[in-house]
Design a protein around this motif. Structure first.
Motif, short mmCIF file in Angstrom:
data_model
loop_
_atom_site.label_atom_id
_atom_site.label_comp_id
_atom_site.label_asym_id
_atom_site.label_seq_id
_atom_site.Cartn_x
_atom_site.Cartn_y
_atom_site.Cartn_z
N ASN A 90 6.64 20.98 77.80
CA ASN A 90 5.89 20.16 76.84
C ASN A 90 4.48 19.87 77.40
O ASN A 90 4.16 20.21 78.54
N HIS A 91 3.67 19.23 76.56
CA HIS A 91 2.26 19.00 76.89
C HIS A 91 2.09 18.10 78.11
O HIS A 91 1.31 18.41 79.02
N ALA A 92 2.83 17.02 78.15
CA ALA A 92 2.66 16.06 79.26
C ALA A 92 3.00 16.70 80.61
O ALA A 92 2.29 16.49 81.61
N ASN A 93 4.08 17.46 80.65
CA ASN A 93 4.45 18.13 81.90
C ASN A 93 3.42 19.18 82.30
O ASN A 93 3.14 19.37 83.49
N GLN A 149 -1.28 26.39 74.51
CA GLN A 149 0.07 25.83 74.51
C GLN A 149 1.06 26.67 75.33
O GLN A 149 2.07 27.13 74.81
N PRO A 150 0.80 26.83 76.65
CA PRO A 150 1.62 27.71 77.49
C PRO A 150 2.85 26.99 78.05
O PRO A 150 3.14 27.06 79.25
N TYR A 151 3.57 26.29 77.20
CA TYR A 151 4.64 25.41 77.67
C TYR A 151 5.89 26.17 78.11
O TYR A 151 6.79 25.59 78.72
N ASP A 152 5.93 27.49 77.80
CA ASP A 152 7.07 28.30 78.24
C ASP A 152 6.70 29.18 79.44
O ASP A 152 7.40 30.15 79.73
N CYS A 153 5.60 28.85 80.12
CA CYS A 153 5.12 29.65 81.25
C CYS A 153 5.19 28.84 82.54
O CYS A 153 4.67 27.71 82.60
N ALA A 154 5.80 29.41 83.58
CA ALA A 154 5.78 28.77 84.89
C ALA A 154 4.34 28.59 85.32
O ALA A 154 3.54 29.52 85.26
N GLY A 155 4.00 27.36 85.72
CA GLY A 155 2.63 27.10 86.13
C GLY A 155 1.68 26.70 85.01
O GLY A 155 0.51 26.44 85.26
N SER A 156 2.16 26.67 83.78
CA SER A 156 1.39 26.13 82.65
C SER A 156 0.09 26.87 82.34
O SER A 156 -0.86 26.27 81.84
N ALA A 157 0.01 28.17 82.64
CA ALA A 157 -1.20 28.92 82.32
C ALA A 157 -0.87 30.38 82.09
O ALA A 157 0.01 30.94 82.74
N LEU A 162 -6.54 32.88 77.76
CA LEU A 162 -7.60 31.96 78.13
C LEU A 162 -7.38 31.32 79.50
O LEU A 162 -8.32 30.88 80.15
N GLY A 163 -6.15 31.32 79.96
CA GLY A 163 -5.84 30.73 81.26
C GLY A 163 -6.60 31.36 82.41
O GLY A 163 -6.76 30.74 83.46
N ILE A 164 -7.11 32.57 82.23
CA ILE A 164 -7.90 33.22 83.29
C ILE A 164 -9.13 32.38 83.63
O ILE A 164 -9.62 32.41 84.77
#
Length: 198
Positions: A90-93, A149-157, A162-164
């Motif tokens: 989720n977003h907060a985590n 919204q990378p909430y299903d990715c270890a490390g949140s990115a 765009l996480g790059i």
């Protein structure tokens, strides 16, 4: 090495859309089977040990249902100074994870197991990826998470998206490992299992 068997089925033991997309790049026919494995870390287990155990457990669970197939199991655990970071959910985590990783190096431990019960073939490998995060301002974290919204990715990115822009450097000998499946190692292990990649 087992004899080549072009007709042997290939099964990906995963629920990850990212691993499915990566494996499809090899232009091999494959099916997908959810492994139904408990991913709870054990006491004292390092992130690398956890990733290795889960990759092997996923492959074994699916191979039990498809004993004649070549089965791929993989797992990724983000390793922040020896502590495993899971998927935020989720977003907060995700905000909390990115704040903790800001300015630090995180090792994404991506483990891989390929097995075939019928031939007795089993190989395991680990593809660690060192990722250095920039110093991240709260407004950057918020803007990134709202966009991707990378909430299903270890490390949140998502480094493939765009996480790059959150990163300073990536160090890996198997670049797709960061997305979830190390394809260089996967190709090597599939060839060793007797499948023709080309």
């Amino acid at each position: 090495m087992p004899p080549a068997s072009p007709s042997r089925a290939l099964v990906l033991g995963s629920t990850s859309v990212y691993r499915r997309e990566l494996l499809s790049r090899l232009h091999l026919p494959f099916s997908v089977e959810p492994p139904h494995v408990d991913e709870t870390p054990r006491a004292g287990e390092t992130p690398a040990e956890l990733a290795r155990r889960l990759a092997a457990a996923k492959a074994a669970a699916v191979a039990a249902k498809h004993p004649d197939a070549v089965v791929i199991g993989s797992d990724q655990v983000a390793d922040l100074e020896g502590e495993p970071l899971g998927k935020p959910g989720n977003h907060a985590n995700a905000v909390a994870q990115l704040r903790r990783m800001s300015g630090k190096t995180v090792v994404f431990q991506t483990a891989l197991t390929v097995m075939c019960q019928a031939t007795g073939f089993t190989q395991h490998d680990l593809a660690p990826v060192r990722v250095r995060f920039r110093e991240l301002a709260d407004h950057e974290i918020e803007a990134y998470l709202r966009a991707e919204q990378p909430y299903d990715c270890a490390g949140s990115a998502k480094s493939e998206g765009l996480g790059i822009a959150l990163l300073e450097a990536i160090d890996s000998d198997d670049p797709t490992a960061l997305v979830g499946l190390p394809l260089i190692r996967t190709c090597r292990m599939l060839r060793a299992a007797g499948l023709q990649v080309f």
